[in-house]
Design a protein around this motif. Structure first.
Motif, PDB file in Angstrom:
ATOM      1  N   ASP A  38       0.848  -1.176   0.000  1.00  0.00           N
ATOM      2  CA  ASP A  38       0.000   0.000   0.000  1.00  0.00           C
ATOM      3  C   ASP A  38       0.895   1.242   0.000  1.00  0.00           C
ATOM      4  OD1 ASP A  38      -1.678   2.232   1.320  1.00  0.00           O
ATOM      5  OD2 ASP A  38      -3.165   0.662   1.048  1.00  0.00           O
ATOM      6  N   PRO A  39       0.574   2.256  -0.766  1.00  0.00           N
ATOM      7  CA  PRO A  39       1.420   3.458  -0.782  1.00  0.00           C
ATOM      8  C   PRO A  39       1.421   4.212   0.543  1.00  0.00           C
ATOM      9  CG  PRO A  39      -0.595   3.818  -2.030  1.00  0.00           C
ATOM     10  CD  PRO A  39      -0.542   2.360  -1.711  1.00  0.00           C
ATOM     11  N   LYS A  40       0.471   3.878   1.428  1.00  0.00           N
ATOM     12  CA  LYS A  40       0.418   4.556   2.724  1.00  0.00           C
ATOM     13  C   LYS A  40       0.755   3.598   3.870  1.00  0.00           C
ATOM     14  CE  LYS A  40      -2.950   7.989   1.154  1.00  0.00           C
ATOM     15  NZ  LYS A  40      -4.278   8.613   1.363  1.00  0.00           N
ATOM     16  N   VAL A  41      -0.118   2.637   4.158  1.00  0.00           N
ATOM     17  CA  VAL A  41       0.086   1.755   5.315  1.00  0.00           C
ATOM     18  C   VAL A  41      -0.220   0.307   4.946  1.00  0.00           C
ATOM     19  CG1 VAL A  41      -0.577   1.223   7.687  1.00  0.00           C
ATOM     20  CG2 VAL A  41      -0.514   3.610   6.919  1.00  0.00           C
ATOM     21  N   THR A  42       0.749  -0.565   5.179  1.00  0.00           N
ATOM     22  CA  THR A  42       0.584  -2.008   4.986  1.00  0.00           C
ATOM     23  C   THR A  42       0.834  -2.711   6.305  1.00  0.00           C
ATOM     24  OG1 THR A  42       1.371  -1.877   2.689  1.00  0.00           O
ATOM     25  CG2 THR A  42       1.397  -4.038   3.742  1.00  0.00           C
ATOM     26  N   ALA A  95       9.936   6.179  -8.674  1.00  0.00           N
ATOM     27  CA  ALA A  95      11.051   7.077  -8.974  1.00  0.00           C
ATOM     28  C   ALA A  95      11.344   8.015  -7.812  1.00  0.00           C
ATOM     29  CB  ALA A  95      10.745   7.872 -10.249  1.00  0.00           C
ATOM     30  N   ARG A  96      10.301   8.434  -7.110  1.00  0.00           N
ATOM     31  CA  ARG A  96      10.477   9.352  -5.976  1.00  0.00           C
ATOM     32  C   ARG A  96      11.112   8.614  -4.807  1.00  0.00           C
ATOM     33  NH1 ARG A  96       6.958  11.611  -1.736  1.00  0.00           N
ATOM     34  NH2 ARG A  96       5.637   9.807  -2.078  1.00  0.00           N
ATOM     35  N   ARG A  97      12.069   9.224  -4.163  1.00  0.00           N
ATOM     36  CA  ARG A  97      12.780   8.600  -3.052  1.00  0.00           C
ATOM     37  C   ARG A  97      12.393   9.259  -1.727  1.00  0.00           C
ATOM     38  NH1 ARG A  97      13.406   4.909  -5.937  1.00  0.00           N
ATOM     39  NH2 ARG A  97      15.351   3.836  -6.496  1.00  0.00           N
ATOM     40  N   GLU A  98      12.404   8.433  -0.671  1.00  0.00           N
ATOM     41  CA  GLU A  98      12.097   8.929   0.665  1.00  0.00           C
ATOM     42  C   GLU A  98      13.185   9.885   1.141  1.00  0.00           C
ATOM     43  OE1 GLU A  98      14.286   4.986   0.995  1.00  0.00           O
ATOM     44  OE2 GLU A  98      12.611   5.797  -0.177  1.00  0.00           O
ATOM     45  N   GLN A  99      12.791  10.800   2.015  1.00  0.00           N
ATOM     46  CA  GLN A  99      13.730  11.755   2.605  1.00  0.00           C
ATOM     47  C   GLN A  99      14.391  11.204   3.865  1.00  0.00           C
ATOM     48  OE1 GLN A  99      14.507  14.780   1.042  1.00  0.00           O
ATOM     49  NE2 GLN A  99      13.333  13.693  -0.534  1.00  0.00           N
ATOM     50  N   THR A 100      13.744  10.222   4.470  1.00  0.00           N
ATOM     51  CA  THR A 100      14.292   9.594   5.674  1.00  0.00           C
ATOM     52  C   THR A 100      13.721   8.194   5.772  1.00  0.00           C
ATOM     53  OG1 THR A 100      14.608   9.830   8.073  1.00  0.00           O
ATOM     54  CG2 THR A 100      12.453  10.472   7.166  1.00  0.00           C
ATOM     55  N   GLU A 101      14.324   7.367   6.634  1.00  0.00           N
ATOM     56  CA  GLU A 101      13.858   5.992   6.781  1.00  0.00           C
ATOM     57  C   GLU A 101      14.236   5.484   8.173  1.00  0.00           C
ATOM     58  OE1 GLU A 101      17.844   5.850   6.612  1.00  0.00           O
ATOM     59  OE2 GLU A 101      16.736   6.617   4.883  1.00  0.00           O
ATOM     60  N   PHE A 102      13.551   4.431   8.602  1.00  0.00           N
ATOM     61  CA  PHE A 102      13.896   3.816   9.892  1.00  0.00           C
ATOM     62  C   PHE A 102      13.284   2.427   9.966  1.00  0.00           C
ATOM     63  CE2 PHE A 102      14.464   3.154  14.394  1.00  0.00           C
ATOM     64  CZ  PHE A 102      15.597   3.908  14.703  1.00  0.00           C
ATOM     65  N   PHE A 103      14.037   1.503  10.555  1.00  0.00           N
ATOM     66  CA  PHE A 103      13.559   0.151  10.832  1.00  0.00           C
ATOM     67  C   PHE A 103      13.526  -0.030  12.335  1.00  0.00           C
ATOM     68  CE2 PHE A 103      14.917  -4.549  11.078  1.00  0.00           C
ATOM     69  CZ  PHE A 103      13.599  -4.967  11.202  1.00  0.00           C
ATOM     70  N   GLY A 147       9.913  11.676  10.293  1.00  0.00           N
ATOM     71  CA  GLY A 147       9.529  12.931   9.676  1.00  0.00           C
ATOM     72  C   GLY A 147       8.787  12.725   8.373  1.00  0.00           C
ATOM     73  N   PRO A 148       8.408  13.812   7.710  1.00  0.00           N
ATOM     74  CA  PRO A 148       7.659  13.717   6.448  1.00  0.00           C
ATOM     75  C   PRO A 148       8.442  12.983   5.365  1.00  0.00           C
ATOM     76  CG  PRO A 148       7.596  15.955   7.349  1.00  0.00           C
ATOM     77  CD  PRO A 148       8.621  15.195   8.126  1.00  0.00           C
ATOM     78  N   GLN A 149       7.689  12.413   4.420  1.00  0.00           N
ATOM     79  CA  GLN A 149       8.262  11.726   3.269  1.00  0.00           C
ATOM     80  C   GLN A 149       9.248  10.642   3.703  1.00  0.00           C
ATOM     81  OE1 GLN A 149       9.342  14.281  -0.107  1.00  0.00           O
ATOM     82  NE2 GLN A 149       8.447  16.014   1.006  1.00  0.00           N
ATOM     83  N   GLY A 150       8.841   9.884   4.722  1.00  0.00           N
ATOM     84  CA  GLY A 150       9.694   8.833   5.240  1.00  0.00           C
ATOM     85  C   GLY A 150       9.174   7.449   4.893  1.00  0.00           C
ATOM     86  N   LEU A 151      10.073   6.485   4.888  1.00  0.00           N
ATOM     87  CA  LEU A 151       9.733   5.072   4.701  1.00  0.00           C
ATOM     88  C   LEU A 151      10.060   4.359   6.001  1.00  0.00           C
ATOM     89  CD1 LEU A 151       8.914   2.623   2.994  1.00  0.00           C
ATOM     90  CD2 LEU A 151      11.278   2.540   2.127  1.00  0.00           C
ATOM     91  N   TYR A 152       9.036   3.800   6.645  1.00  0.00           N
ATOM     92  CA  TYR A 152       9.206   3.255   7.990  1.00  0.00           C
ATOM     93  C   TYR A 152       8.756   1.795   8.044  1.00  0.00           C
ATOM     94  CZ  TYR A 152       9.651   8.204   8.843  1.00  0.00           C
ATOM     95  OH  TYR A 152      10.048   9.519   8.776  1.00  0.00           O
ATOM     96  N   LEU A 176       2.008  11.668   9.688  1.00  0.00           N
ATOM     97  CA  LEU A 176       3.110  11.362   8.784  1.00  0.00           C
ATOM     98  C   LEU A 176       2.608  10.841   7.442  1.00  0.00           C
ATOM     99  CD1 LEU A 176       5.496   9.741  11.402  1.00  0.00           C
ATOM    100  CD2 LEU A 176       5.849  11.917  10.220  1.00  0.00           C
ATOM    101  N   VAL A 177       1.539  10.066   7.456  1.00  0.00           N
ATOM    102  CA  VAL A 177       0.955   9.595   6.200  1.00  0.00           C
ATOM    103  C   VAL A 177       0.438  10.773   5.382  1.00  0.00           C
ATOM    104  CG1 VAL A 177      -0.991   8.312   5.214  1.00  0.00           C
ATOM    105  CG2 VAL A 177       0.419   7.264   6.987  1.00  0.00           C
ATOM    106  N   GLU A 178      -0.170  11.749   6.067  1.00  0.00           N
ATOM    107  CA  GLU A 178      -0.639  12.948   5.380  1.00  0.00           C
ATOM    108  C   GLU A 178       0.524  13.764   4.810  1.00  0.00           C
ATOM    109  OE1 GLU A 178      -4.052  14.183   4.976  1.00  0.00           O
ATOM    110  OE2 GLU A 178      -4.163  12.007   5.196  1.00  0.00           O
ATOM    111  N   GLN A 179       1.723  13.511   5.333  1.00  0.00           N
ATOM    112  CA  GLN A 179       2.927  14.188   4.845  1.00  0.00           C
ATOM    113  C   GLN A 179       3.742  13.261   3.934  1.00  0.00           C
ATOM    114  OE1 GLN A 179       4.625  15.170   8.668  1.00  0.00           O
ATOM    115  NE2 GLN A 179       3.508  17.098   8.798  1.00  0.00           N
ATOM    116  N   ASP A 180       3.021  12.353   3.256  1.00  0.00           N
ATOM    117  CA  ASP A 180       3.599  11.485   2.219  1.00  0.00           C
ATOM    118  C   ASP A 180       4.580  10.455   2.750  1.00  0.00           C
ATOM    119  OD1 ASP A 180       2.125  12.685   0.190  1.00  0.00           O
ATOM    120  OD2 ASP A 180       3.649  14.210  -0.171  1.00  0.00           O
TER     121      ASP A 180
END
Length: 238
Positions: A38-42, A95-103, A147-152, A176-180
């Protein structure tokens, strides 16, 4: 319309998994190729041993995050325990890349906290996690580090959160989902997996199946227990 960062995961063509041995013998792992996020929450849900944590850990490794938890920049290792699943996977990304990430791995967040102190990086996490309760440190991580535009990627984040704190977590996740931002979460919590319009994948002996929230055992068992707990106690304590 939000596209997300991670579209799907597939098996690499040039590598042949050993399907007879762990972790490739897990039914969910066998059906992992082509799983669309899902582009938002899986959510990944299922019983213990169904492969949720194994798969989300492998995704983190493929994406370059620290297998014990953390980001691409926070690298440490206390005891290597990850499977070799990540070695046969590749991700398909937008193509768009996340600005931050965390596991986030609930079981090894103590090790993350220690690494943060050693790197003098606790300021980005609301202070030292070791100087807070487990639940406070989890929530401050989401409030201050995410933060915004993150992949978590989160593995059982409810482990340290009270029901009230789980609601606070949902509120922050919504922001955060509302902030992509995009979330992939393995959980047992019927509170967390109730997040509106999330995609829920059930991991079982039959593999992977997309289900509705009300179809999950977590929802049905919790609802029935709360409504008929005396009946459950009578059966359990016989």
């Amino acid at each position: 319309m939000q596209q997300g960062f991670l579209r799907t995961v597939v098996f690499r063509d040039e590598v042949e998994p050993d399907w007879d041995n762990y972790p490739f013998s897990i039914p969910a792992v066998r059906q992992l190729g082509g799983l669309a996020f899902d582009p938002k929450v899986t959510f990944f849900v299922g019983e213990n041993g169904s492969g949720k944590s194994t798969i989300i850990e492998a995704l983190a490794a493929v994406l370059g995050m620290n297998p014990e938890g953390g980001s691409k920049n926070l690298r440490f290792a206390t005891r290597s325990s990850e499977s070799n699943l990540h070695e046969v996977l590749r991700t398909v990304r937008n193509a768009r890349r996340e600005q931050t990430e965390f596991f986030l791995r609930a079981e090894s967040y103590y090790n993350v906290a220690t690494a943060l102190e050693e790197h003098n990086s606790t300021g980005f996490y609301g202070g030292s996690p070791h100087e807070q309760s487990h639940g406070e440190s989890f929530l401050n991580l989401v409030l201050h580090r995410f933060g915004p535009q993150g992949l978590y990627l989160l593995d059982e984040p409810e482990a340290a959160l009270s029901p009230q704190r789980q609601l606070s977590f949902l509120a922050r996740m919504h922001e955060l989902v509302e902030q992509d931002s995009q979330f992939i979460i393995a959980t047992h919590s019927p509170i967390l997996m109730a997040f509106p319009q999330a995609t829920i994948f059930l991991f079982s002996e039959d593999g992977i199946e997309e289900v509705e929230y009300e179809e999950t055992d977590h929802y049905q068992l919790t609802r029935d227990f709360l409504n008929h707990r005396e009946r459950y106690f009578q059966h359990l304590f016989e």
